[in-house]
Write a protein that holds these residues in place. Structure first.
Motif, mmCIF file in Angstrom:
data_model
loop_
_atom_site.group_PDB
_atom_site.id
_atom_site.type_symbol
_atom_site.label_atom_id
_atom_site.label_comp_id
_atom_site.label_asym_id
_atom_site.label_seq_id
_atom_site.Cartn_x
_atom_site.Cartn_y
_atom_site.Cartn_z
ATOM 1 N N LYS A 33 0.829 -1.208 0.000
ATOM 2 C CA LYS A 33 0.000 0.000 0.000
ATOM 3 C C LYS A 33 0.863 1.257 0.000
ATOM 4 O O LYS A 33 0.542 2.243 -0.672
ATOM 5 C CB LYS A 33 -0.925 -0.011 1.212
ATOM 6 C CG LYS A 33 -2.019 -1.068 1.142
ATOM 7 C CD LYS A 33 -2.893 -1.051 2.380
ATOM 8 C CE LYS A 33 -3.987 -2.120 2.290
ATOM 9 N NZ LYS A 33 -4.840 -2.139 3.505
ATOM 10 N N GLU A 36 2.223 1.735 -3.440
ATOM 11 C CA GLU A 36 1.181 2.235 -4.336
ATOM 12 C C GLU A 36 0.922 3.717 -4.095
ATOM 13 O O GLU A 36 0.757 4.500 -5.041
ATOM 14 C CB GLU A 36 -0.107 1.432 -4.120
ATOM 15 C CG GLU A 36 -1.308 1.918 -4.923
ATOM 16 C CD GLU A 36 -1.130 1.771 -6.419
ATOM 17 O OE1 GLU A 36 -1.922 2.381 -7.166
ATOM 18 O OE2 GLU A 36 -0.199 1.051 -6.850
ATOM 19 N N GLN A 37 0.900 4.114 -2.814
ATOM 20 C CA GLN A 37 0.689 5.522 -2.488
ATOM 21 C C GLN A 37 1.829 6.379 -3.018
ATOM 22 O O GLN A 37 1.603 7.468 -3.556
ATOM 23 C CB GLN A 37 0.561 5.700 -0.976
ATOM 24 C CG GLN A 37 0.262 7.135 -0.557
ATOM 25 C CD GLN A 37 0.037 7.273 0.936
ATOM 26 O OE1 GLN A 37 -0.101 6.284 1.642
ATOM 27 N NE2 GLN A 37 -0.004 8.500 1.417
#
Length: 252
Positions: A33, A36-37
């Protein structure tokens, strides 16, 4: 007893291993995550930078196009024999340059959304004085400038610039006849939260105290009123005591 103890230890060991595995999966998911951020943030940063570059290019091209138009007017005015008509061409040139200067300042600025108003007006007044054959406030007509450090958006900066261009031009043309000396003053101050007062004045021969400036049928005066009331959504006043003093109150 020993076999029972061994079973408990095995059960506890299995529970710990399971918990470790769960934590590792959770950590892996979290890392995914975060990655991805970071990817999304990188794309947004790149898009923002691309937008800034494009806007800088737009301001640059608008400025260049306006300067081309101004140059064409200057060339055309050279073929005009009538002095009054030639003066109209020159006035149009100054108006175009006043607008072009806003885009030039934005093109050269790190902030593409607002204009350093003090720097803009200083450059504008320099150009206006020279266009009428005066040094930058060093000749017989002096210049007094008191501009608050403030930034305006494109529309407000351009509207104020056009008002100042018209009023200062009028002072230089009409307020000091027959070699008379004097002073032109331009000031901008804050009168409250997002409220401003723009004053352009001179100590020249002045206008008739009985004159209604709204009845003056010239493009310049019509433009001043239009910019002050329609574009800036403000109010404009004239005081003819001891010269000419125009005051524009508006919210920025």
């Amino acid at each position: 007893m020993s076999r029972s103890g061994s079973g408990d230890e095995t059960h506890e060991s299995g529970g710990v291993d399971q918990r470790i595995a769960e934590l590792e999966r959770a950590n892996k998911d979290l890392e995914g995550k975060i990655a991805e951020q970071e990817r999304v943030e990188g794309e947004l940063t790149a898009l923002l930078r691309e937008k800034e570059i494009l806007l800088h290019e737009v301001h640059h091209r608008v400025k260049n196009n306006m300067q081309v138009i101004s140059s064409l007017l200057k060339i055309q005015s050279g073929y005009v024999g009538d002095a009054a008509v030639r003066e109209m061409f020159e006035e149009c040139q100054n108006r175009i340059l006043a607008m072009s200067l806003v885009h030039e300042k934005l093109y050269k600025s790190q902030d593409i959304a607002s204009v350093d108003f003090k720097e803009y007006i200083k450059t504008l007044l320099h150009d206006v004085f020279w266009s009428y054959g005066y040094g930058f406030g060093t000749g017989r007509i002096k210049l007094k400038m008191n501009i608050k450090d403030v930034s305006f958006g494109v529309n407000d900066a351009m509207s104020c610039g056009l008002i100042i261009n018209e009023l200062v031009s009028n002072s230089l043309k009409h307020a000091f006849p027959d070699g008379r000396s004097g002073e032109v003053s331009v000031s901008l101050r804050s009168t409250g939260k997002d409220k401003f007062e723009l004053v352009v004045s001179d100590d020249g021969v002045g206008m008739s105290q009985h004159l209604d400036f709204r009845s003056v049928e010239t493009l310049g005066m019509h433009l001043i009123i239009l910019m002050a009331e329609d574009q800036l959504r403000g109010a404009i006043e004239l005081d003819t005591t001891g010269g000419t003093n125009f005051k524009v109150m508006f919210e920025g």
